[in-house]
Design an enzyme around this catalytic site. Structure first.
Site: not given
Ligand code: FAD
Ligand code: A2P
Length: 329
Positions: A90, A272, A327, A329
Site C-alpha cells: 500500500y 500513479c 507506479e 498496480y
C-alpha cells in the site's frame, strides 16, 4: 505519424532522496496499531475508500519512510492453498514527517476490492461477490486493532533532493492519489519550507463523489499559488456536454500542461494508479511530441504511430527516463 523527437538529456535528471528499504521484511513482519480509519471520498459513492492511520512507533519503520514509498500489510489467515496470506503493498499517503509530525504514524488510502466473481476457467462453478482479502481486512480495522506491517518499499517513486530545482506534473487515478498526498504535503509544508517549484496534480475519478482528499487539495491550492489541483471526472458530463474522459484526454486538452510545463527542462512527471493508465498518457505525450525527455522508446516501435501502440508494446518497448516515475498496480 509522430516520432518522439527530443533526445533525453540526462543533465536534467533529478537526484532522488535517499531511502531506507525493507527494514522490515515480509518474513519477519512487525506489529503496529491502527489509530484512525475513516472514509476519504468526497461524497456518497459506490466505492469505499478509507484513510487508514497506523502507529509504527517502536518498530524499525518509525521515522524511516519517505513520502511516495509503500509499505506492506499481511492479512491474517490462509489462502485457498492453506498457505499464510502473502503481503500486499500500500502506498504511504503521509508526508515524510508522518501524520503526527514525528514519523510515528503513517497512513494509506485503501480501496475495498469488491466485484462480481469472474470465472477463472470454463468449468469454474463459483458465483457471487469477489471480495479482496487484504483491502477489506484493512478497511474493517478499528482504532486499537493491531496489524502486521513490513517495509518500506520503493526507491524510484520519491521526490528529488532539491525540490526547488524542479516543476512537477503528477497524474493519479483512484487510490494512485495516495503517494501524492504525502509528496505534495512534503513539497508545500515539509521541513525545507514551501517549494518554489510549480506543482500540477491531476486526479482522475469516475464521479465527483470519488475524488479522494478533495478538501485537502482544494485548501492547499488556495493557500499556495504554485500548487494547482485539476480533477478529471470520467463518467460525468462537463459544461460543454462532453464527458470528462481520462487523464490523458485532459493532458491533451490543457495546452499549458503539455506545451509549457512538459517542455521545460526542469519538469518531473509522476504517474500513479490503475495498471494501464500509462498507455494513454504515453501515447498522448508521444503524439504531442513531448515524450522525448520522459520516455525512451525502443527501436521496435520506430515508425509505428503512437496511436497504434498497444499496452503490451508499451510495457516492452517504452521505458520511463529518470524524469518520469511510474507506479501502477
Ligand atoms: P486479493 O484478495 O489479493 O484479490 C486480488 C486478486 O484477485 C487479483 O490479483 C485478481 O487476479 C483476482 N480478482 C480480482 N477481481 C476478481 C474478480 N472479480 N473475480 C475473480 N478474481 C478476481 N491498493 C490500495 O487500495 N491503495 C494503495 O495505496 C495501493 N498501493 C499499492 C502500491 C503498490 C506498489 C502496489 C503493487 C499495489 C498497491 N495497491 C494499493 C494494491 C494492493 O496491494 C492490493 O493489490 C489490493 O488492495 C487488492 O488486494 P486484496 O488482498 O484485497 O485482493
Ligand atoms: P472509468 O471507471 O470511467 O472507466 P477508481 O479507481 O476510483 O475507479 O478511478 C479510476 C479512474 O481512472 C476512473 O475515472 C476510470 O474511468 C479511470 N480509468 C480507467 N481506465 C483508465 C485508463 N486506462 N487510463 C486512464 N484512466 C482510466
Amino acid at each position: 505519424m509522430t516520432e518522439v523527437e527530443t533526445v533525453h538529456d540526462p543533465a536534467f535528471d533529478p537526484e532522488l532522496v535517499d531511502v531506507d528499504m525493507h527494514l522490515v521484511p515480509p518474513t519477519a513482519p512487525v506489529e503496529a496499531t491502527v489509530v484512525r480509519n475513516e472514509l476519504c471520498l468526497r461524497g456518497k459513492s459506490a466505492s469505499f475508500v478509507r484513510h487508514v492511520c497506523i502507529d509504527v512507533a517502536g518498530t524499525p519503520l518509525e521515522g524511516a519512510f519517505k513520502a511516495g514509498q509503500s509499505f506492506g500489510i499481511i492479512p491474517p489467515g490462509e489462502d485457498h492453498n492453506g498457505k499464510p496470506h502473502k503481503v500486499r503493498l500500500y502506498s504511504i499517503a503521509s508526508p515524510t514527517r508522518g501524520e503526527d509530525g514525528e514519523g510515528r504514524i503513517l497512513s494509506t488510502t485503501c480501496k475495498r476490492l469488491i466485484d462480481e466473481y469472474q470465472p477463472q476457467s470454463d468449468d469454474d462453478p463459483t458465483r457471487g461477490l469477489f471480495v479482496g482479502v487484504c483491502s477489506n481486512y484493512v478497511c474493517d480495522l478499528r482504532p486499537g486493532d493491531t496489524v502486521l506491517v513490513t517495509g518500506p518499499a520503493g526507491k524510484r517513486f520519491v521526490l528529488p533532493k532539491q525540490p526547488d530545482r524542479h516543476d512537477y506534473l503528477m497524474l493519479a487515478t483512484g487510490t494512485g492519489i495516495a503517494p501524492f498526498r504525502g509528496m505534495v504535503l512534503d513539497l508545500l509544508e515539509g521541513a525545507g519550507g514551501p517549494t518554489t517549484g510549480e506543482i500540477h496534480l491531476v486526479m482522475g475519478a469516475p464521479y465527483t463523489s470519488d475524488l479522494l482528499y478533495d478538501d485537502l487539495f482544494r485548501e492547499l491550492a488556495e493557500r499556495h499559488s504554485n500548487f494547482h489541483y485539476h480533477t478529471v471526472v470520467s463518467r460525468e458530463v462537463m459544461a460543454d456536454g462532453t464527458r470528462g474522459g481520462y487523464i490523458h484526454h485532459y493532458l491533451d486538452r490543457q495546452v499549458f500542461l503539455h506545451d509549457d510545463l512538459l517542455r521545460r527542462d526542469r519538469t518531473l512527471m509522476y504517474i500513479c494508479g490503475l495498471a494501464g493508465m500509462q498507455t494513454g498518457v504515453f501515447q498522448t505525450m508521444a503524439r504531442l511530441g513531448v515524450g522525448g525527455q520522459y520516455l525512451k522508446v525502443k527501436d521496435e516501435l520506430a515508425g509505428v504511430d503512437p496511436a497504434d501502440w498497444t499496452g503490451e508494446q508499451i510495457k516492452r518497448h517504452v521505458r520511463p527516463t529518470h524524469r518520469c516515475m511510474l507506479e501502477v498496480y
